[in-house]
Scaffold this active site. Structure first.
Site, PDB file in Angstrom:
ATOM      1  N   GLU A   1      80.400  49.062  24.688  1.00 56.32           N
ATOM      2  CA  GLU A   1      78.964  48.196  25.116  1.00 56.32           C
ATOM      3  C   GLU A   1      78.058  49.446  24.519  1.00 56.32           C
ATOM      4  OE1 GLU A   1      78.861  46.207  26.547  1.00 56.32           O
ATOM      5  OE2 GLU A   1      76.563  46.947  27.126  1.00 56.32           O
TER       6      GLU A   1
ATOM      7  N   TRP B   1      67.418  34.442  45.457  1.00 57.35           N
ATOM      8  CA  TRP B   1      68.435  34.591  44.782  1.00 57.35           C
ATOM      9  C   TRP B   1      70.212  33.609  45.467  1.00 57.35           C
ATOM     10  CZ3 TRP B   1      68.811  34.744  39.322  1.00 57.35           C
ATOM     11  CH2 TRP B   1      70.076  35.356  38.968  1.00 57.35           C
TER      12      TRP B   1
ATOM     13  N   ASN C   1      67.659  38.541  53.489  1.00 57.98           N
ATOM     14  CA  ASN C   1      68.054  39.527  51.809  1.00 57.98           C
ATOM     15  C   ASN C   1      69.260  40.023  51.899  1.00 57.98           C
ATOM     16  OD1 ASN C   1      68.727  40.108  49.150  1.00 57.98           O
ATOM     17  ND2 ASN C   1      66.570  41.391  49.610  1.00 57.98           N
ATOM     18  N   GLY C   2      70.604  40.356  51.485  1.00 60.11           N
ATOM     19  CA  GLY C   2      71.828  40.460  51.780  1.00 60.11           C
ATOM     20  C   GLY C   2      72.961  39.359  52.034  1.00 60.11           C
TER      21      GLY C   2
ATOM     22  N   ARG D   1      61.535  38.937  40.852  1.00 57.38           N
ATOM     23  CA  ARG D   1      62.771  38.952  41.404  1.00 57.38           C
ATOM     24  C   ARG D   1      63.886  38.351  41.151  1.00 57.38           C
ATOM     25  NH1 ARG D   1      62.570  43.552  45.817  1.00 57.38           N
ATOM     26  NH2 ARG D   1      64.203  42.517  46.389  1.00 57.38           N
TER      27      ARG D   1
ATOM     28  N   LYS E   1      74.339  48.888  22.837  1.00 58.62           N
ATOM     29  CA  LYS E   1      73.099  49.645  24.365  1.00 58.62           C
ATOM     30  C   LYS E   1      72.147  49.517  22.970  1.00 58.62           C
ATOM     31  CE  LYS E   1      73.403  47.522  27.548  1.00 58.62           C
ATOM     32  NZ  LYS E   1      74.396  46.097  27.389  1.00 58.62           N
TER      33      LYS E   1
ATOM     34  N   HIS F   1      91.503  55.472   9.750  1.00 60.08           N
ATOM     35  CA  HIS F   1      91.750  54.410   9.094  1.00 60.08           C
ATOM     36  C   HIS F   1      90.676  53.630   8.162  1.00 60.08           C
ATOM     37  CE1 HIS F   1      96.071  54.105   9.951  1.00 60.08           C
ATOM     38  NE2 HIS F   1      95.958  54.303  11.678  1.00 60.08           N
TER      39      HIS F   1
ATOM     40  N   CYS G   1      66.597  38.392  46.947  1.00 62.64           N
ATOM     41  CA  CYS G   1      65.997  37.639  47.494  1.00 62.64           C
ATOM     42  C   CYS G   1      64.312  38.297  47.352  1.00 62.64           C
ATOM     43  CB  CYS G   1      65.750  36.921  48.584  1.00 62.64           C
ATOM     44  SG  CYS G   1      67.792  35.877  48.520  1.00 62.64           S
TER      45      CYS G   1
ATOM     46  N   LYS H   1      67.945  36.415  27.392  1.00 63.16           N
ATOM     47  CA  LYS H   1      68.153  37.059  28.718  1.00 63.16           C
ATOM     48  C   LYS H   1      69.830  36.191  28.253  1.00 63.16           C
ATOM     49  CE  LYS H   1      69.881  39.629  32.202  1.00 63.16           C
ATOM     50  NZ  LYS H   1      70.655  40.596  30.803  1.00 63.16           N
TER      51      LYS H   1
ATOM     52  N   GLU I   1      70.696  47.015  20.530  1.00 60.02           N
ATOM     53  CA  GLU I   1      70.134  45.566  21.333  1.00 60.02           C
ATOM     54  C   GLU I   1      68.403  46.210  21.122  1.00 60.02           C
ATOM     55  OE1 GLU I   1      71.426  43.175  24.447  1.00 60.02           O
ATOM     56  OE2 GLU I   1      72.036  45.086  24.867  1.00 60.02           O
TER      57      GLU I   1
HETATM   58  C1  AGP Z   1      73.951  42.036  26.769  1.00 58.34           C
HETATM   59  O1  AGP Z   1      73.177  43.447  27.098  1.00 58.34           O
HETATM   60  C2  AGP Z   1      73.371  41.307  26.115  1.00 58.34           C
HETATM   61  N1  AGP Z   1      72.208  41.030  26.345  1.00 58.34           N
HETATM   62  C3  AGP Z   1      74.366  39.787  25.182  1.00 58.34           C
HETATM   63  O2  AGP Z   1      75.159  40.372  24.607  1.00 58.34           O
HETATM   64  C4  AGP Z   1      74.636  39.455  26.311  1.00 58.34           C
HETATM   65  O3  AGP Z   1      75.918  39.814  27.185  1.00 58.34           O
HETATM   66  C5  AGP Z   1      75.925  37.869  26.228  1.00 58.34           C
HETATM   67  O4  AGP Z   1      74.823  37.159  25.798  1.00 58.34           O
HETATM   68  C6  AGP Z   1      76.070  37.154  27.058  1.00 58.34           C
HETATM   69  O5  AGP Z   1      75.510  36.582  27.998  1.00 58.34           O
HETATM   70  P1  AGP Z   1      75.814  36.048  28.957  1.00 58.34           P
HETATM   71  O6  AGP Z   1      77.219  37.522  30.087  1.00 58.34           O
HETATM   72  O7  AGP Z   1      74.583  35.047  30.471  1.00 58.34           O
HETATM   73  O8  AGP Z   1      77.325  34.825  29.369  1.00 58.34           O
END
Ligand code: AGP
Length: 624
Positions: A498, A76, A102-103, A27, A502, A521, A2, A619, A505
């Site tokens: 992961e 938030w 906030n918290g 934010r 990263k 393999h 928040c 996002k 992406e």
């Molecule tokens: C992760 O860095 C990406 N932005 C993407 O893989 C994301 O994790 C995926 O789209 C799932 O999003 P969500 O957690 O909002 O469901």
């Protein structure tokens, strides 16, 4: 998180508060509001479930006269869905005390119960509202003859009532409070949630971060945990929660407002990487002990009995959330609980084939990912119960799940998920501990050790983050590489995936995460001389096998960077090492992912990529 603003002075209070909220919009929030004390000691309160612009219009349509002190807030949601009633500021029964926060007030349910029993009437579902009613109670207990005394004579009483109220609170809080009968002073307190005051000329400011008032002043004082501030227009005094006065030196901020939004970091992603300890701490806060008890029942409705009753678990998620699901699978299986994990978009016929009484765990930061929602609906149609792990209160997923466990990470602005991932892991470790203990798979000292180890993780994350420069240096040496391999085994195999995601992406390079045992393999054929290979190899049951995989890769020319701890470093023969703090094998994913996040960030930085808004990505992917 928040956003909080506060102002006391002779300029137009509501304009300054709203402008401050506009500067906190980055934010992320779902509702907002302001409150001010007018010239007749009455409280003026305006709130909207929506944007600051809408609040601005509402205030312009019904302006307040003679207000010299006020507070504002962007919310938030953590407790209680986004709505006008749940928007801050919140007031007490008399509508004379108003608070923004906030918290997370961990003990708010106990406090609310006592206040309700004492006749208080609540207007919201938030934890924050209890603060206003507690201050009201303390004022009463101090036998305030408010009508008689002059406002400045009431200041010590207001201060003492607030100080006593803060002493009742457990959890994380940055609070600002105004009392209509005492318009010459705003009170603030800080515990585990940032709060800063800005020093003006004949006016002063309060905020959760400096960007709210940087245009007015760059001279600031950051409150520390356990400190309060009594803010008047011609001066600010600082105290401990025990009421002892403390001297604090102002500092001058060198940032411009854009940098201030990112807390001085170059990108939101880097800021959020550094918020991961807090994300884990806030997600675990008040939910872990006693492990295996019914502590989650009151919050999410999942009892220890119910945890015993499920035959198996089925994780579904996408992207980074899917990697969290894979960690969950290994973790639950470690406790003898059958668990599967599927990418949501591939969870096609599985819904109809799940064992009876399977609990589906859907993980989604946004709670709006179309693939995940579709899979959840298929699971529900086949009669399964669904538990959602999400960072977004009120998201679609929360309305379709039977149980909802929120991660308390605050809004994640960077498209590449970092702190939300750590929050998801924290939620998964929390659930696994309770499930295992409820099913007799984690008992006595093992249960205590599990909880202790989990509670140590935020500090170990901070220690890991101290290696940022060292990791950046390694990343710079690969700035021109176009292919990367990430390998690991067992509970860190998802971390290899992961790490690859990263760097794909945000640096737009080809990268693959692989189960190290799978390299022989086929994939080992792609290794060329100097190929960057990151091997996640902390101490644990697969270390010797990992050492062999690293040898094989090196023998074929790979440039191996090993993510190790002090002990495993002795076993692994890599080209370079990133040595992390030691934790239990099961907990290592919450640390090993961090160097991979930072590595990806600095490779992308070297390639001048748009790190917070990578090309082609959203996002939240709300289409299938
Ligand atoms: C992760 O860095 C990406 N932005 C993407 O893989 C994301 O994790 C995926 O789209 C799932 O999003 P969500 O957690 O909002 O469901």
């Amino acid at each position: 998180m928040c956003g909080i603003t506060g102002y006391i002075g002779d300029n137009k209070t509501t304009d300054i508060l709203i402008d401050g909220l506009k500067r906190l919009e980055y934010r992320g929030y779902d509702s907002c509001g302001i409150a001010a004390v007018d010239g007749k000691n009455r409280l003026y309160l305006k709130r909207v479930s929506g944007r600051v612009d809408a609040l601005d219009k509402l205030v312009a349509a019904e302006p307040v006269k003679g207000a010299h002190a006020g507070v504002g807030h962007t919310r938030w949601a953590t407790h209680g869905a986004p709505s006008e009633d749940n928007a801050h500021p919140h007031t007490d029964c008399s509508s004379e005390v108003v608070v923004v926060h906030n918290g997370i007030i961990e003990n708010y349910l106990d406090l609310k119960e006592k206040l309700l029993a004492g006749g208080h009437k609540f207007k919201s579902e938030t934890d924050t509202e209890v603060i206003a009613h507690i201050v009201e109670e303390k004022l009463k207990s101090l036998h305030v003859q408010a009508s008689a005394a002059r406002a400045d004579m009431l200041e010590p009483v207001f201060f003492e009532a607030f100080r006593r109220a803060v002493a009742d609170l457990k959890g994380s809080f940055a609070i600002s409070v105004v009392w209509a009968k005492c318009p010459g002073m705003i009170l603030a307190a800080r515990m585990h949630s940032p709060l800063v005051v800005g020093l003006g000329k004949g006016e002063n400011f309060i905020a959760s971060d400096v960007s709210a008032f940087l245009k007015h002043t760059k001279r600031v004082v950051f409150l520390n945990d356990g400190e309060m501030a009594a803010v008047k227009k011609d001066g600010i005094d600082f105290y401990t929660f025990q009421g002892k006065k403390v001297a604090k030196e102002p500092v001058t901020i060198q940032w411009d407002s854009t940098m201030a939004e990112k807390g001085g970091y170059k990108h939101f992603m880097l800021k959020e990487i550094h918020e991961q300890a807090e994300a884990v701490e806030n997600t675990l806060r008040g939910r872990l002990l006693p492990i295996g008890g019914d502590i989650l029942r009151s919050e999410i409705g999942l009892s220890a009995e119910a945890m015993k009753s499920f035959s198996s678990l089925q994780f579904i998620a996408c992207g980074t959330a899917y990697h969290a699901a894979l960690v969950g699978r290994v973790l639950f299986e470690n406790f003898g609980i059958a668990a599967h994990a599927d990418v949501a978009s591939e969870f096609t016929d599985r819904a109809k084939l799940m064992a009876p009484n399977t609990l589906v765990i859907a993980i989604s930061q946004s709670g709006e990912t179309a693939d995940t929602l579709f899979a959840v609906r298929e699971a529900k149609a086949s009669g399964a119960k669904v538990l959602a792990i999400t960072n977004t209160v009120g998201a679609t997923l929360t309305r379709e799940a039977d149980y909802v466990l929120h991660t308390h990470c605050g809004p994640e602005i960077g498209v590449a998920s970092t702190k939300a991932f750590l929050g998801q892991l924290a939620a998964i470790y929390l659930l696994a501990g309770h499930f295992a203990a409820a099913r007799g798979r984690l008992t006595g000292t093992d249960a205590r050790n599990y909880a202790e180890e989990l509670l140590k993780i935020p500090r170990l994350i901070e220690e890991t983050l101290e290696k940022e420069k060292e990791i950046a240096k390694v990343a710079d040496s690969f700035a021109s590489s176009e292919h990367f391999l990430f390998i690991s085994r067992h509970i860190n195999y998802p971390i290899a995936l992961e790490g690859a995601l990263k760097i794909k992406e945000i640096a737009y390079v080809h990268a693959e995460g692989y189960a190290a045992g799978e390299m022989k393999h086929g994939p080992i054929a792609i290794i060329y001389k100097g190929m960057p290979l990151l091997a996640v190899a902390p101490s644990g049951r697969t270390l010797d096998l990992m050492a062999g995989n690293i040898e094989e890769a090196k023998a074929r020319g790979a440039d191996v960077v090993a993510i190790v701890d002090e002990a495993s470093k002795k076993t692994v023969k890599a080209s370079r090492y990133l040595v992390l703090p030691t934790t239990g094998e099961l907990f290592t994913p919450m640390l090993t992912v961090i160097p991979l996040q930072i590595f990806a960030y600095y490779v992308a930085l070297a390639k001048k990529c748009d790190i917070d808004k990578p090309r082609n990505l959203a996002k939240s992917v709300t289409v299938r």
